[in-house]
Design an enzyme around this catalytic site. Structure first.
Site, PDB file in Angstrom:
ATOM      1  N   ASP A   1      -2.079   1.826  17.643  1.00  0.00           N
ATOM      2  CA  ASP A   1      -2.621   1.841  16.278  1.00  0.00           C
ATOM      3  C   ASP A   1      -4.147   1.833  16.300  1.00  0.00           C
ATOM      4  OD1 ASP A   1      -2.433   1.946  13.503  1.00  0.00           O
ATOM      5  OD2 ASP A   1      -2.254  -0.229  13.260  1.00  0.00           O
TER       6      ASP A   1
ATOM      7  N   SER B   1      -7.364   0.401  10.680  1.00  0.00           N
ATOM      8  CA  SER B   1      -7.906  -0.850  10.158  1.00  0.00           C
ATOM      9  C   SER B   1      -6.873  -1.958  10.282  1.00  0.00           C
ATOM     10  CB  SER B   1      -8.311  -0.693   8.694  1.00  0.00           C
ATOM     11  OG  SER B   1      -7.176  -0.441   7.887  1.00  0.00           O
TER      12      SER B   1
ATOM     13  N   ARG C   1       0.822  -1.212   0.000  1.00  0.00           N
ATOM     14  CA  ARG C   1       0.000   0.000   0.000  1.00  0.00           C
ATOM     15  C   ARG C   1       0.859   1.268   0.000  1.00  0.00           C
ATOM     16  NH1 ARG C   1      -3.079  -1.490   5.359  1.00  0.00           N
ATOM     17  NH2 ARG C   1      -0.996  -2.378   5.689  1.00  0.00           N
TER      18      ARG C   1
END
Length: 390
Positions: free
Chosen positions: A295, A299, A175
């Site tokens: 975090d 997601s 990503r």
């Protein structure tokens, strides 16, 4: 004209905490904390305050006072989006933060910096501040060039007080924007100069994926340039065993800090924060060079071997405290050193150590009160109670 001060303010100007024990993080003989103007004014035993002073006394003789926790990696606006707009994670609330004993957070953008922007992040950070949380942010996101507030990384650092650095720039991840080595070096250099102009430390907070390059870009950065190791913080280093082993070597070779993520559900390859910290310590990494973060509200997507999105979960911050408690309960670290993982070490990493991360006269009155099982019962930020167990 004479007047009664208590008639012009709803809040007492002073707060006196009377607790059973103070870990500053070292154990103190003192059991009282006097708070004035958001800071610790005095530490002592049986502190006497004149009866006509505007003071609130909090009796908590069964609780332990510790430096309030600091979470340097929070998706305060929500992360996600890898599966489309229907997969965006929710924003976090001030109560969710404070209920875990956390007083300070640093907001990040992740994969999605299109439907969420640095401006959205700044607005959320300022909203959390209005609700009593000490909130900061990183400019940028996963992608390169990084999105900014002013159009320039240096200007963001110089002119926006809440901006502590850049993050979370993604490397070794499908990503990621796959930045070249020279692009990484130039960007970190820009952050360093902008931070110097602002009198900040200027952290570059790097998201580590599970790609085969691992920490190699950061190894090269520190080996081939003059950038100091304390400016570069890799996070999620416990994604899998090989990356964690590399993180241990990286920390020892460069005398660098590494950040362990407290995954709330450990997958087949993920390593829990408890296990990761234990491993790093066993490999000889000093406790002072390890931090933990949540975090949370990011997601936790799942992809197949070809990178196809399969589904996701929303991360929470409950595992951060649970893994930390386990480190203390199982005597992996004494309480004094364990507090550094989520308080003192983090304050130093972020450049906030002049006012946060310990309980001392002149420091911010960010205080968490723990019970005997080290569960947060009350959280104070700048002397104000923002969370209390009913």
């Amino acid at each position: 004209m004479a007047f009664d001060l208590m008639e012009v303010t709803d809040e007492p100007l002073l707060t006196l905490l009377r607790v059973g024990r103070i870990q500053a993080p070292e154990s103190l003989a003192a059991t009282d904390i006097l708070i004035a103007d958001g800071r610790i004014a005095a530490l002592g035993q049986d502190i006497e305050v004149p009866t006509d002073w505007p003071v609130r006394v909090v009796e908590a003789r069964d609780l332990i006072a510790v430096p309030a926790f600091i979470d340097q990696h929070v998706h305060v606006t929500g992360g996600g989006g890898e599966g489309g707009c229907g997969n965006r994670c929710p924003e976090i609330t001030a109560e969710e933060i404070a209920s875990m004993g956390i007083a300070t957070v640093v907001g990040v953008l992740g994969t999605d910096s299109i439907s969420r922007s640095p401006a959205d992040l700044l607005a959320k950070v300022r909203g959390l501040r209005a609700e009593g949380i000490a909130a900061y942010m990183y400019t940028g996101a996963y992608r390169f060039p990084p999105p900014t507030l002013t159009g320039d990384v240096q200007r963001d650092l110089a002119w926006i007080p809440e901006v502590l650095g850049l993050g979370e720039l993604a490397i070794s991840d499908h990503r990621s924007s796959q930045p070249r080595q020279d692009e990484i070096e130039r960007l970190v250099s820009e952050v360093r100069v902008g931070a110097m102009l602002a009198g900040k430390l200027g952290i570059c907070h790097f998201h580590l994926g599970d790609g085969k390059r691992g920490l190699e870009p950061l190894r090269r950065l520190l080996a081939e340039t003059e950038i100091p190791a304390d400016q570069v913080i890799p996070t999620h280093v416990n994604r899998h065993r090989a990356l964690l082993e590399e993180a241990a070597d990286y920390a020892l070779r460069f005398d660098a800090c590494v950040d362990v993520t407290a995954f709330d559900e450990v997958g087949e390859e993920d390593i829990s924060a408890f296990e990761a910290v234990s491993f790093l310590l066993a490999r000889g990494v000093p406790a002072e060079r390890i931090t933990m973060s949540s975090d949370c509200n990011g997601s936790l997507p799942e992809f197949d071997a070809k990178g196809t999105y399969l589904g996701m979960r929303v991360a929470r911050n409950t595992a951060l405290i649970a893994d930390w408690q386990r480190l203390v309960h199982e005597k992996v670290l004494p309480l004094e050193q364990a507090l550094g993982l989520i308080a003192g070490n983090v304050a130093r990493v972020l450049g906030l150590h002049a006012g946060k991360g310990r309980l001392a006269v002149g420091f911010d009155a960010d205080i968490t009160l723990l019970d005997g099982d080290f569960q947060p019962q009350q959280t104070f930020v700048a002397g104000k109670c923002v969370y209390r167990v009913n």
